[in-house]
Design an enzyme around this catalytic site. Sequence first.
Site, PDB file in Angstrom:
ATOM      1  N   ASP A 476      44.715  -3.558   9.306  1.00 48.83           N
ATOM      2  CA  ASP A 476      44.293  -4.950   9.182  1.00 48.83           C
ATOM      3  C   ASP A 476      45.185  -5.690   8.189  1.00 48.83           C
ATOM      4  O   ASP A 476      45.896  -5.058   7.381  1.00 48.83           O
ATOM      5  CB  ASP A 476      42.826  -4.980   8.702  1.00 48.83           C
ATOM      6  CG  ASP A 476      42.047  -6.136   9.286  1.00 48.83           C
ATOM      7  OD1 ASP A 476      42.654  -7.158   9.622  1.00 48.83           O
ATOM      8  OD2 ASP A 476      40.807  -6.016   9.391  1.00 48.83           O
ATOM      9  N   ASP A 546      38.123 -12.053  15.977  1.00 46.98           N
ATOM     10  CA  ASP A 546      36.862 -11.651  15.348  1.00 46.98           C
ATOM     11  C   ASP A 546      35.674 -12.271  16.077  1.00 46.98           C
ATOM     12  O   ASP A 546      34.529 -11.929  15.778  1.00 46.98           O
ATOM     13  CB  ASP A 546      36.834 -12.096  13.877  1.00 46.98           C
ATOM     14  CG  ASP A 546      37.532 -11.092  12.979  1.00 46.98           C
ATOM     15  OD1 ASP A 546      37.853  -9.987  13.460  1.00 46.98           O
ATOM     16  OD2 ASP A 546      37.754 -11.409  11.794  1.00 46.98           O
TER      17      ASP A 546
HETATM   18  C1  GLA Z   1      38.930  -8.488   9.559  1.00 46.37           C
HETATM   19  C2  GLA Z   1      38.973  -7.872  10.947  1.00 46.37           C
HETATM   20  C3  GLA Z   1      37.598  -7.370  11.323  1.00 46.37           C
HETATM   21  C4  GLA Z   1      37.097  -6.383  10.301  1.00 46.37           C
HETATM   22  C5  GLA Z   1      37.124  -7.005   8.921  1.00 46.37           C
HETATM   23  C6  GLA Z   1      36.809  -5.980   7.852  1.00 46.37           C
HETATM   24  O1  GLA Z   1      38.220  -9.688   9.584  1.00 46.37           O
HETATM   25  O2  GLA Z   1      39.471  -8.782  11.884  1.00 46.37           O
HETATM   26  O3  GLA Z   1      37.635  -6.780  12.598  1.00 46.37           O
HETATM   27  O4  GLA Z   1      37.880  -5.224  10.339  1.00 46.37           O
HETATM   28  O5  GLA Z   1      38.388  -7.588   8.625  1.00 46.37           O
HETATM   29  O6  GLA Z   1      36.804  -6.515   6.603  1.00 46.37           O
END
Ligand code: GLA
Length: 745
Positions: A476, A546
Amino acid sequence: MKTFLHILPFGLLFPIAAAAEKVELRTPATSFVIELAKGAEPMFVYYGPSLTATDAANLGVPTDANWSHLSLYPAYGATHMQDEPCLAMRHADGNLSTQMLIDRWERRSVSDTAPNGEPRQGEELTVYLSDPLYPVHVELHYLAYADVDMMEYWTVIRHDERRNVTLTQYANPVLPIHRDNVYCTHFTGSWAAEAQLSEHALEPGTLLIQDKDGTRNSGMRRNEMLFALDGPARENEGHVIATALLYSGNYRILVDTDNTDYHYYMAGPSPDNAEYHLRRGETFTTPRSAVTYSTHGTNGASQNFHRWARRYQLRHGNAERMILLNSWEGVYFNINQEGMAQMMRDIKSMGGELFVMDDGWFGTKYPRLTDNCALGDWEVDTTKLPEGIDGLLRDAREAGVKFGIWIEPEMTNTVSELYEKHPEWVIKAPGREPVTGRGGTQLVLDLANPAVQDYVFSIVDRLLSQWPDIAYIKWDANAPMMNHGSQYLSADDQSHLNIAYHRGLIDVCQRIRAKYPDVIIQDCASGGSRVNYGLLPFFDEFWVSDNTDALQRIYMQWGTSYFYPAIAMASHISAVPNHAVFRTTSLKFRCDVAMSGRLGMEIQPKNMSDEEKDLCRQAINDYKLVRKTVQHGDLYRLNTPYDADRQAALMYVSAQKDEAVFFWYKLETMKNHHFPIVRMAGLKPDAMYTVTELNRIDKSPLSFEGQTFSGAYLMNHGLLLPADHDVEWNRRNDWASRVLRLQAR
Ligand code: GLA
């Protein structure tokens, strides 16, 4: 070879050579022709469908354009004062003018390893240019693939001046596009609303698409662009040029339309606050551009990108992806050992193959209970997970699933042991307090610094060497660069930060792939902020957004599908009301949308009823029947969600056209609304296909269930789909969707 001066309007002198050679590069269905002569500039002649030898021989540089504009590599200050330059520099003596003329060129067969590690073949043309006044040299590279309709091009810049030369612009060569009735499509968005389609006619003036996020580059503006040459884009008809910059950093894309007969497309790393001091003998290589030409509309261009990506630009593009459960929306930071084991058993019981533990598993001095600490402290929080990763791997083995783990290795927080130890590793403007991001504490590590590169590599290296059974990593990146400053680069070279960061990132990725070629890695960045072909050679897939709301996903996955194949699009079934938009869709609808990409789940199975689990079990089972077709077949977008008819449809067809899977979604419910029949595409007209509904919830089968139809009928007419589901009265809702499997007999 004799050079003479061509006199342009306004009395400008422009050198061209007497004896020019036309050079043609070919992919299976396209030709690219340029004119080359020693002492002249490389000139554009043609890009389009394959030429016959006679046509190629008889073509010349188009005369309907201003000469200087059809130069493929205008450099600033000598002959190209009015044009947007690809290259501009300040020479060591302060001179701002540069002129790049051909020394020589060579073509060679290419048989090497593509960025994703796969063998590839093609032909490469290298044109060597230099400035008659200064020892500055540029190589233009054009690579044409032998088996896919894709060409890549890039430049290598170097010099032998005594002192540094400062590069102030460094785009890839120009791609001229004739001014017919050209419509441009590109993609914009925001967090949780990525890849929205925007199409408009190209007008005089300059269209500028750029991204300045610093670390990620696709959340708000994508660097892919599509040009429909003969009016608004159509899916399966019309001439289309589609292009992408294969880069993870800040970029700048210009489409310049002036008083000549061409639009001039130019892409490269953003030169904003990024002048580059090139040392004598050092090479500056620009990220590649990729371009394809389709005579089968937008969809043909997408298929060309997908084929090229699966073979050469996406890690493990030829493998099949596992069906997984990711813990994030199910438990967020509330990770504990029994909770993880329960999720592993649950996904296994529904037919899944992999469980991924998301954020929240690490931090000892500063346990990661929320998003304000501990990035960089990649030690298991033993309060949450007393038996550590060993225990998780054991539980996964017992449950019969593979195990994956989340990391965000380029980042730290002001509240972390890493930052306490290495405050000099973060990106920060000199003399100022660092600007923080997520959680009020997040900081970006300075990948320009080799020590930071080693550290980021070591995070993955440690996990995978200590626990080789980790099958999957979710990588990430949840912060942009929030202030400008490298504590590693010299005061003079602060402007190198954007370039150096991404070189560092790619370097780390290459090291990881050299040592760990097999592990599956997901490319995630606040959702879809890192959907770019610069990184995908090292990653197997990306997180589209997300936002897992099925309705909005139809739009985001639609936009993403223009350039990226379904195999790379992580698409998960999640809970309702949806956590991003709070919409309640039916589970059937959520399953059907997720099944059109790389299927997974993002939910707490503990909160699902047995009936809901059964439906997911059925969806997973059914997905396995068509997984190969979805992940490796050719996409046909049939009915866009952007149209007023409020339905969307797409299908995937296997290479042999013996298997297909059709997806239909109702986007809105209005009584007495009449949906046009969706015609299918890509089938063999004379083959007979048997239709089976997948993921069925209706009490009675569809009228055509198990029936056989010719490809011609399915493509000329299509199947009549009921607008609602035939379920008990108390189970009715306003959502409807269908997944149909077609098998040639
Ligand atoms: C980001 C990612 C999510 C998740 C969060 C965790 O927003 O896109 O899928 O992994 O971080 O903090």
